[in-house]
Design an enzyme around this catalytic site. Structure first.
Site, mmCIF file in Angstrom:
data_model
loop_
_atom_site.group_PDB
_atom_site.id
_atom_site.type_symbol
_atom_site.label_atom_id
_atom_site.label_comp_id
_atom_site.label_asym_id
_atom_site.label_seq_id
_atom_site.Cartn_x
_atom_site.Cartn_y
_atom_site.Cartn_z
ATOM 1 N N THR A 70 -21.693 23.817 43.142
ATOM 2 C CA THR A 70 -20.586 24.097 42.226
ATOM 3 C C THR A 70 -20.207 25.575 42.231
ATOM 4 O OG1 THR A 70 -20.025 24.178 39.873
ATOM 5 C CG2 THR A 70 -22.346 24.303 40.406
ATOM 6 N N ASP A 71 -18.950 25.845 41.882
ATOM 7 C CA ASP A 71 -18.535 27.259 41.760
ATOM 8 C C ASP A 71 -19.175 27.930 40.538
ATOM 9 O OD1 ASP A 71 -17.082 26.029 39.735
ATOM 10 O OD2 ASP A 71 -15.120 26.764 40.384
ATOM 11 N N GLU A 72 -19.755 27.121 39.635
ATOM 12 C CA GLU A 72 -20.317 27.703 38.403
ATOM 13 C C GLU A 72 -21.528 28.590 38.671
ATOM 14 O OE1 GLU A 72 -20.658 25.244 34.998
ATOM 15 O OE2 GLU A 72 -18.793 24.185 35.412
ATOM 16 N N TYR A 95 -27.055 24.084 33.209
ATOM 17 C CA TYR A 95 -26.523 23.332 34.354
ATOM 18 C C TYR A 95 -26.326 24.243 35.564
ATOM 19 C CZ TYR A 95 -22.956 21.566 37.502
ATOM 20 O OH TYR A 95 -22.266 21.234 38.632
ATOM 21 N N LYS A 99 -28.241 24.413 39.234
ATOM 22 C CA LYS A 99 -27.579 24.264 40.541
ATOM 23 C C LYS A 99 -27.829 25.511 41.404
ATOM 24 C CE LYS A 99 -25.261 21.346 41.875
ATOM 25 N NZ LYS A 99 -25.620 20.102 42.629
HETATM 26 O O1 DAU Z 1 -16.392 24.160 38.230
HETATM 27 C C1 DAU Z 1 -17.017 23.010 38.710
HETATM 28 C C2 DAU Z 1 -17.645 22.281 37.560
HETATM 29 O O2 DAU Z 1 -16.594 21.681 36.810
HETATM 30 C C3 DAU Z 1 -18.652 21.208 37.989
HETATM 31 O O3 DAU Z 1 -19.710 21.826 38.647
HETATM 32 C C4 DAU Z 1 -19.176 20.488 36.749
HETATM 33 O O4 DAU Z 1 -20.061 19.455 37.139
HETATM 34 C C5 DAU Z 1 -18.015 19.901 35.977
HETATM 35 O O5 DAU Z 1 -18.501 19.303 34.799
HETATM 36 C C6 DAU Z 1 -16.977 20.973 35.658
HETATM 37 O O6 DAU Z 1 -17.477 21.883 34.640
HETATM 38 P P1 DAU Z 1 -16.596 22.317 33.377
HETATM 39 O O7 DAU Z 1 -17.521 22.690 32.305
HETATM 40 O O8 DAU Z 1 -15.544 23.302 33.768
HETATM 41 O O9 DAU Z 1 -15.835 20.889 33.085
HETATM 42 P P2 DAU Z 1 -15.490 20.155 31.729
HETATM 43 O O10 DAU Z 1 -14.627 19.000 32.092
HETATM 44 O O11 DAU Z 1 -16.687 19.896 30.892
HETATM 45 O O12 DAU Z 1 -14.602 21.229 30.939
HETATM 46 C C7 DAU Z 1 -13.424 21.784 31.485
HETATM 47 C C8 DAU Z 1 -12.923 22.821 30.492
HETATM 48 O O13 DAU Z 1 -12.498 22.150 29.291
HETATM 49 C C9 DAU Z 1 -14.000 23.810 30.034
HETATM 50 O O14 DAU Z 1 -13.417 25.097 29.868
HETATM 51 C C10 DAU Z 1 -14.467 23.269 28.701
HETATM 52 C C11 DAU Z 1 -13.220 22.613 28.146
HETATM 53 N N1 DAU Z 1 -13.478 21.434 27.282
HETATM 54 C C12 DAU Z 1 -14.272 20.429 27.777
HETATM 55 C C13 DAU Z 1 -14.561 19.318 27.016
HETATM 56 C C14 DAU Z 1 -15.449 18.228 27.562
HETATM 57 C C15 DAU Z 1 -12.912 21.332 26.012
HETATM 58 O O15 DAU Z 1 -12.159 22.227 25.572
HETATM 59 N N2 DAU Z 1 -13.199 20.228 25.257
HETATM 60 C C16 DAU Z 1 -14.019 19.220 25.700
HETATM 61 O O16 DAU Z 1 -14.251 18.255 24.926
#
Ligand code: DAU
Length: 289
Positions: A70-72, A95, A99
């Site tokens: 992941t880029d994270e 997380y 990774k």
């Molecule tokens: O960058 C790659 C990564 O992208 C992957 O390695 C991870 O497995 C994947 O889960 C994803 O990580 P994020 O944390 O960026 O994805 P997430 O969909 O959880 O959240 C995207 C953005 O939205 C983040 O800034 C947090 C925000 N968010 C997320 C959720 C679930 C909200 O504002 N509300 C929420 O309920």
């Protein structure tokens, strides 16, 4: 807890290559249960490396261990710039730390044991079949059921979104043409501030559901920010384009609409995956916010 897997499958099938995508992948879950991530992502990867090494020991030449990451691992960016393959690792969540650790193990097995390994680090994926813990499918499901949309902080975090099939194509290219010992960044060149992405999603959902434009905007609910929330991710995928000829093929407007339609056409799938344990997860994550 037994931390070492047996090598039965590797011995039985004599795999010539491994494409390792298995992981605990959701940041919020890693904040709630870090040890699950350490066990699956770090110990799990070490086990796979050991299993591959055990059966490839005599001849590593035509083998390949490809680790999907992941880029994270690179941490968070400010307003400008993008991650390149040589950006120092600076993970912030359990997380991303798990990774990063697994990436280091893969490199260590290459450098120490001569295992023919390659790694890719990708940005945020979107598309069909994504579990509704992630932003886009979670919000699609909530809009569908008129439930609040929990926007962390002020919704100003930025992510670079890539259609999942483009990621799959990149994996195919890297698996067949990537160089051992190398890392390739994969990205969509498609940055969105969360709140802008959410408003775009609402517009498409209202249209597809035949609701008057803007109806679902009222569902936006600002909640407490995620702990250690990385401000911005952006990927510079120049290496992958110039060396292996890959670039994203699906335009965001097209992929985003396809994604919404897929979830609306597969409501039963959504129902199935959001029954049972999901309810407990949802209540614990969002019940009191
Ligand atoms: O960058 C790659 C990564 O992208 C992957 O390695 C991870 O497995 C994947 O889960 C994803 O990580 P994020 O944390 O960026 O994805 P997430 O969909 O959880 O959240 C995207 C953005 O939205 C983040 O800034 C947090 C925000 N968010 C997320 C959720 C679930 C909200 O504002 N509300 C929420 O309920």
């Amino acid at each position: 807890m037994d931390l070492v897997i047996k090598f039965n499958l590797f011995q039985q099938y004599q795999f010539e290559a491994v494409i390792h995508l298995a992981a605990e992948s959701h940041v919020d879950r890693s904040i709630a249960s870090p040890l699950d991530f350490i066990y699956t992502n770090i110990v799990g990867t070490a086990n796979l490396l050991n299993a591959a090494r055990a059966i490839w020991a005599d001849n590593m030449n035509d083998k390949r261990f490809y680790h999907i990451s992941t880029d994270e691992v690179y941490g968070a960016l400010g307003a400008t710039g993008a991650f390149v393959e040589t950006t120092p690792y600076a993970p912030h969540s359990p997380y991303s730390a798990s990774k990063a650790s697994s990436d280091h193990l893969v490199r260590a097995y290459h450098d120490t044991f001569g295992m023919p390994n390659v790694i890719s680090n990708c940005s945020n994926n979107y598309g069909p079949n994504q579990f509704p813990e992630k932003l886009i499918p979670l919000f699609i499901n909530n809009i569908l059921h008129n439930k609040p949309l929990p926007v962390y902080g002020q919704g100003l975090n930025v992510r670079d979104w890539l259609y999942v099939e483009d990621h799959a194509k990149a994996i195919d290219v890297i698996f067949h043409k990537g160089k051992n010992g190398e890392t390739y960044n994969i990205g969509g060149n498609n940055e969105w501030k969360n709140i802008d992405l959410i408003k775009n999603l609402i517009q498409i959902m209202d249209e597809e559901l035949g609701r008057p434009e803007g109806t679902s905007l009222a569902l936006i609910t600002y909640v407490k920010d995620r702990a250690g929330h990385d401000l911005r991710y952006a990927i510079d995928a120049t290496k992958l384009k110039t060396e292996l000829g890959w670039e994203p093929s699906i335009k965001f407007t097209e992929g985003f609409r396809l994604t919404v339609k897929w979830y609306l056409n597969n409501e039963q799938w959504l129902k199935n995956v959001t029954s049972g344990n999901y309810q407990k997860y949802y209540e614990a994550m969002y019940g009191n916010r």
